[in-house]
Scaffold this active site. Sequence first.
Site, PDB file in Angstrom:
ATOM      1  N   LYS A 191      40.708  41.500  50.628  1.00 21.48           N
ATOM      2  CA  LYS A 191      40.560  42.322  49.428  1.00 21.48           C
ATOM      3  C   LYS A 191      40.690  41.449  48.179  1.00 21.48           C
ATOM      4  O   LYS A 191      39.909  41.594  47.214  1.00 21.48           O
ATOM      5  CB  LYS A 191      41.625  43.429  49.392  1.00 21.48           C
ATOM      6  CG  LYS A 191      41.631  44.296  48.138  1.00 21.48           C
ATOM      7  CD  LYS A 191      40.457  45.257  48.075  1.00 21.48           C
ATOM      8  CE  LYS A 191      40.351  46.006  46.743  1.00 21.48           C
ATOM      9  NZ  LYS A 191      41.299  47.105  46.594  1.00 21.48           N
ATOM     10  N   LYS A 230      45.535  44.235  37.860  1.00 21.42           N
ATOM     11  CA  LYS A 230      46.551  44.253  38.924  1.00 21.42           C
ATOM     12  C   LYS A 230      46.059  43.418  40.121  1.00 21.42           C
ATOM     13  O   LYS A 230      46.790  42.593  40.666  1.00 21.42           O
ATOM     14  CB  LYS A 230      46.808  45.694  39.380  1.00 21.42           C
ATOM     15  CG  LYS A 230      47.788  45.822  40.532  1.00 21.42           C
ATOM     16  CD  LYS A 230      47.559  47.107  41.334  1.00 21.42           C
ATOM     17  CE  LYS A 230      47.611  46.834  42.826  1.00 21.42           C
ATOM     18  NZ  LYS A 230      47.125  47.933  43.647  1.00 21.42           N
TER      19      LYS A 230
END
Lengths: 294, 294, 294, 294
Positions: free
Chosen positions: A171, A239
């Site tokens: 990811k 983030k």
Amino acid sequence: MTDIAFIGLGIMGAPMARNLVRAGFTVTGYDLAAAAVARLAEDGGKAAGSVADAVDGAEIVITMLPADPHVEAVVLGEGGVFETIKPGTLFIDFSTIKPETSQKVAEAGAAKDVRVLDAPVSGGEAGAVNAVLSIMVGGTQADFDAAKPVFDAVGKVAALVGPNGAGQVVKAANQLVVGGTYALVAEAIVLLEASGVDAHAGLDVLAGGLAASRILELKRESMLARQFQPGFRIDLHHKDMGIVLDAARQAEVSLPFGSQVAALVQAARAQGLGDADHSALLTVVERLSGRGGN
Amino acid sequence: MTDIAFIGLGIMGAPMARNLVRAGFTVTGYDLAAAAVARLAEDGGKAAGSVADAVDGAEIVITMLPADPHVEAVVLGEGGVFETIKPGTLFIDFSTIKPETSQKVAEAGAAKDVRVLDAPVSGGEAGAVNAVLSIMVGGTQADFDAAKPVFDAVGKVAALVGPNGAGQVVKAANQLVVGGTYALVAEAIVLLEASGVDAHAGLDVLAGGLAASRILELKRESMLARQFQPGFRIDLHHKDMGIVLDAARQAEVSLPFGSQVAALVQAARAQGLGDADHSALLTVVERLSGRGGN
Amino acid sequence: MTDIAFIGLGIMGAPMARNLVRAGFTVTGYDLAAAAVARLAEDGGKAAGSVADAVDGAEIVITMLPADPHVEAVVLGEGGVFETIKPGTLFIDFSTIKPETSQKVAEAGAAKDVRVLDAPVSGGEAGAVNAVLSIMVGGTQADFDAAKPVFDAVGKVAALVGPNGAGQVVKAANQLVVGGTYALVAEAIVLLEASGVDAHAGLDVLAGGLAASRILELKRESMLARQFQPGFRIDLHHKDMGIVLDAARQAEVSLPFGSQVAALVQAARAQGLGDADHSALLTVVERLSGRGGN
Amino acid sequence: MTDIAFIGLGIMGAPMARNLVRAGFTVTGYDLAAAAVARLAEDGGKAAGSVADAVDGAEIVITMLPADPHVEAVVLGEGGVFETIKPGTLFIDFSTIKPETSQKVAEAGAAKDVRVLDAPVSGGEAGAVNAVLSIMVGGTQADFDAAKPVFDAVGKVAALVGPNGAGQVVKAANQLVVGGTYALVAEAIVLLEASGVDAHAGLDVLAGGLAASRILELKRESMLARQFQPGFRIDLHHKDMGIVLDAARQAEVSLPFGSQVAALVQAARAQGLGDADHSALLTVVERLSGRGGN
């Protein structure tokens, strides 16, 4: 049908839980926001009043939480999932967090004979709603196989990519490439426009050759029109770039481009673009050259 | 059939000239290398003994040269194309050079009533041989239309992207995005491998989502296998990144990512990878982290 | 006393020529701006009507010109210095230009038995007025020694740093380090201020330890006060960073930080700060984080 | 004389505690390594068997620990300083950690009426041994004044730079500028050497002008000689660059140069240079250009 506990019914978690209900699972949901729990109950799920309440009796426990501290608290903390979960339960964390946090969760799970998978997703809210998420999974083949019906109910593709934490690394790599590709396309646009070139025609050429990318295909017209409705927000990409840098640090590799992407996304956020789509990196790039972006 | 002068019969020019012959044009070729001229003649073209000789009587004059100094010498210099070219002739420069050099050529052409197009190509030697080049064209619509039969004979797509020099800017933007995408994919690979992730499976996931690109599609397996046969050489990409930086300077824009791509390609060349495929940027990225690349 | 021809009486050249007059040299000046020539004559120099006129009879010929094209034209071009200069003459070029242009000039000089030095300076207008320039010299020891009285009249320090072109390389290295130090101090200021730290006190600490630099010493208060009167203009630093990148390309080295400094200076210029002092890089750095700089 | 508890007697802490003994303080030391405690006792301090034992009766409690997790455990954790410290005690943390960790410690201290200062130092082992550290202090003026005798005993300069956490931010800014300056000097060296310039003479010129820095002054000869004995190790600078990026994230500012410095230091570590002096960033820079560094 299998009993699932689903903790974290936010923008992503709510539609994922609903899709599990539709697929026939018995889904008991919990969230700090009571309204989210009530909505799941309306959609055919069951309402739990606490994490322990949700976990009680579940064969599969799922979490979908915003960031590392939430996972640490909800899974490992006082009153958390691992206090009451039974040995042999399958635990799937769909949250996007640091690889090392996923590994810590997996170790804590192993100590209780819990079978742990990290399974961050990409595809955004639309992907969650339409059950077409891409799912990157870290863990064992056996646990991956056991989780397959869940993945099929919420996603289009699920891939086992390595041991615990590996899902998070993939990811992270994905977000690095996505953020960097936006930066490159943004620089191309600024160069073309500042040179008096027809940027639409120019990007069409790029999209037809070795420079082609999904981002050029899907986003070039909205970028040229400066339409930055999310989609995926800069704040979330910010983030995620933090996770990229953490993952690089853990893996002891140097990522100069990843580092620049992180700085660029941070700049976007600092410039007040946190709620814009991540394609708004174009605005930072053009402001840097004293252009547009007002 | 239209008489064409074709000057510059190198790796790219030779097959392009041959494809023009095949398309039915009368092609008179010239190159400093007599053997290249002889080969064209064998393939049905005509041999010229000098630039002036080739240009004499041509309705369309074409150049395909390595870099700016060659274009300045062959087109603008003593004994060059513009000394003997007739007013009204269509002049197409397929060379990849700085936008400002193309503009200078166009201005010199205008002073002689020559119709000038800059028309850099992408697609490499294979694209030239198979007549499937992408052609980025700067100039007027009328001249572009007039050149269309030529473009059709050597390429798959030709796009008019703006006034003179615009073709070069689009080519520059293309090379910026291509080089940067290699850098991003390289960093993703290094991160995945150093983290103990199955990089094949990981890149498969990336190639299926928003991180997808032509480079991921075509090159991920060869990159993972460290197979860097060109394809397109680092040395040529290095030349092109110089053009990117020149174009940015001329357009007065700041390209931090483009600048880092240029530094990375320069590093590849300095590390002795000049003759490798540009996907060998992976080697630089992994050496930076003390990995592989020996 | 030695006869000197001085060509290029701009912001730097005018006071340098005047200081040579004061040191007792016979200085014949030429500039495209007749007023500049007249002023030198008022100050005790002699006025020339052309390059050839100035060069005629000179034992030492000096040029101080804005950039590469001016040097190529005035020295190597038609009616230029090298058309009429006599064998054995000492030629000193104080201009800041690309190393390869200096080498080309040196080669052209050698062909005419002219003794050539490249001698770019640092210290700015104030340094020129007060005859305290630092002079970086490329050429032979013998020619350097012969030029010493000239250097003593216009500068504080002169160092022979290598063969022809070496002076330019050292100047380039200097501008790289200066620009980069401004960037680092700017990032430190932005970090301190955004963190609610007393930036004056913080920079005082930095200036007292291993982070100390001449820039921190001389410029920290004016930077904190956002006073950006030149000093040395961004536009000139932009020109110099172009030389840095050219020098790196010629030397076949990769300079990631130098490349980022060049991109940052380009951004400053694109944001309308071309006439501000180069310490105004702070403005670009703070705008990137959505702060100040309005 | 004031009773001090000193916890953490490592490379930095041991000489600092010894200097406090020499200055007349009563110093009770504790460290996990019993040998370090014994050495302090030999030097006139007192040995404690636990954190609580050391803290008992102390008017000032000091910690000097490697990184954030150690501070969290030793100060805030079970059996830690804040379990037994008495209200009104002055607590000085000399550790270099994230600003947000220092703020968390200060908040925990405030809840117990403990007066907290963050006071990271620079100057390295030699500075600690010779009591000439630079000390960057976050907290109140009153607490800073109360701590002054301690600072005088271990350092040369101490500056109050803002509220709690501010000392860490200044230390972070310092490490950013120091790391970046090494990178710039390294690129200057590589450019000079690759261009055939006398690098010693060239750096002498730089050290005499606006490019001057403490690093150029103290380190240029050792860098040119490739002598990289620490000094300050790459591994420690790597830890500190992590703090820089955390501080930037907390302050919501984008630091492109700081990010690149962090990537460069990470590369040095990944290339096996973790135990070398931080000036060994030169090795990474030259390897990037395929030079030296074997």
